[in-house]
Scaffold this motif. Structure first.
Motif, mmCIF file in Angstrom:
data_model
loop_
_atom_site.group_PDB
_atom_site.id
_atom_site.type_symbol
_atom_site.label_atom_id
_atom_site.label_comp_id
_atom_site.label_asym_id
_atom_site.label_seq_id
_atom_site.Cartn_x
_atom_site.Cartn_y
_atom_site.Cartn_z
ATOM 1 N N ASN A 1 0.817 -1.210 0.000
ATOM 2 C CA ASN A 1 0.000 0.000 0.000
ATOM 3 C C ASN A 1 0.852 1.261 0.000
ATOM 4 O OD1 ASN A 1 -2.743 1.379 0.474
ATOM 5 N ND2 ASN A 1 -1.555 2.083 2.226
ATOM 6 N N LEU B 1 0.171 1.295 -4.081
ATOM 7 C CA LEU B 1 -1.198 1.779 -4.218
ATOM 8 C C LEU B 1 -1.340 3.258 -3.892
ATOM 9 C CD1 LEU B 1 -3.161 -1.244 -2.680
ATOM 10 C CD2 LEU B 1 -2.627 -0.765 -5.074
ATOM 11 N N ASP C 1 -2.490 6.183 -6.477
ATOM 12 C CA ASP C 1 -3.696 6.966 -6.243
ATOM 13 C C ASP C 1 -3.407 8.463 -6.290
ATOM 14 O OD1 ASP C 1 -6.578 6.999 -5.440
ATOM 15 O OD2 ASP C 1 -5.752 8.046 -3.704
ATOM 16 N N ALA D 1 3.530 0.750 -10.622
ATOM 17 C CA ALA D 1 2.827 0.244 -9.444
ATOM 18 C C ALA D 1 2.879 -1.280 -9.380
ATOM 19 C CB ALA D 1 1.379 0.725 -9.459
ATOM 20 N N ALA E 1 4.570 -3.352 -6.394
ATOM 21 C CA ALA E 1 3.754 -4.288 -5.618
ATOM 22 C C ALA E 1 4.385 -5.671 -5.581
ATOM 23 C CB ALA E 1 2.341 -4.361 -6.207
#
Length: 320
Positions: free
Chosen positions: A186, A190, A194, A203, A207
């Motif tokens: 996150n 993420l 965002d 991303a 991840a």
């Protein structure tokens, strides 16, 4: 016989009544709807042709057409049959442009290369569809659920605890073990995505890093080399191993570790079965199944040893 005849007469009567009711509605409703439409149109200053004249209408050359507005906005903007496109008082943000063909569009923002809302929704639905596979294959869920099933089989309690309880326990234990990895995903993937700081490709790479770090710690080298030989992949560093090669290696290692733990769990319960079977044979009670007597002793041993705390605590420690 009389009852059957009366039932048939009642059914026929109800059918006729329903038929006449439907016919009446078909004949009455259009007439009232036409009268309402004519009244509304006359109140708006629009001349409507006579409904009783079969030759009347917008195509009738014998009727005065001066008061009938065309299909479009007239000078006073009072045509109730006008259909407009573009911004109105009810839709101020509507566009004047129209398209005659539909389809699926893929658009990108030129500044940050972000996907359109349609593609984002498509990707979200795709991730949700494969979420169970990701949960089982990329986390500690596999090892935990296999060990829990070994415990139930060793206790010979059949369906206790039920599958729903075991799956729920395995799910929350997986969340507990994987929480640092999820927080890292996150924070590094993420949240920047965002905020628009990184692209989707970046991303995905970010991840994978926490997942790789977790799986490398649980994957045995022989399993990794086995799949690398099959895929004809050579590596000098773990980061050089493709993700599609690392995932099956991790799953195979998880199954091997789970079966080793299950074997260790079975040993004390097998001893109880052997002792109970020997006692029953020495007493001449060979027709009595040993599992009927040994199961209460297994449950008693599991409770006295605080088995759930011992097994789950040892299972969680295998990931650290």
């Amino acid at each position: 016989m009389k009852k059957t005849t009366s039932k048939i007469i009642c059914a026929v009567s109800l059918s006729l009544a329903a038929f006449f009711l439907v016919v009446s509605l078909v004949l009455i409703i259009p007439e009232r709807a036409f009268a309402t439409t004519v009244g509304d149109a006359q109140q708006n200053g629009v001349t409507v042709p006579d409904a009783g004249n079969d030759n009347a209408g917008y195509g009738d050359t014998n009727q005065d057409q001066s008061n009938i507005p065309p299909y479009g906005r007239n000078d006073n903007n009072t045509n109730p049959y006008y259909t407009d496109y573009g911004s109105t008082q009810y839709a101020p943000n509507a566009s004047n442009s129209t398209t005659s063909t539909g389809g699926f569009s893929l658009t990108f923002d030129g500044q940050n290369a972000s996907l359109s809302a349609t593609v984002r929704m498509f990707l979200v639905l795709t991730v949700l569809a494969i979420a169970p596979a990701l949960l089982v294959m990329l986390t500690s869920f596999t090892r935990i659920i296999v060990v829990l099933h070994f415990i139930r089989a060793a206790l010979q309690t059949q369906t206790s605890p039920p599958n729903q309880v075991l799956a729920g326990l395995a799910l929350f234990l997986t969340l507990f073990i994987m929480w640092p990895t999820l927080v890292s995903i996150n924070d590094n993937a993420l949240a920047p995505l965002d905020r628009g700081e990184i692209t989707y490709e970046q991303a995905v790479v970010e991840a994978q890093k926490p997942l790789r770090q977790f799986m490398y710690g649980q994957t045995q080298t022989k399993d990794l080399n086995f799949f690398c030989d099959i895929a004809n992949v050579t590596y000098t560093d773990y980061d050089d191993v493709p993700f599609v090669v690392l995932v099956p290696s991790f799953i195979l290692s998880e199954l091997r570790t789970a079966f080793i733990i299950g074997f260790l769990i079975y040993i004390p319960f097998i001893v109880i079965d052997m002792v109970v079977a020997s006692v029953l044979m020495s007493m001449g009670m060979m027709m009595l199944p040993p599992t009927t007597i040994s199961m209460p002793f297994k449950i008693l041993l599991f409770i006295m040893a605080d088995g759930w705390n011992l097994v789950i605590g040892s299972l969680i420690k295998t990931f650290y």
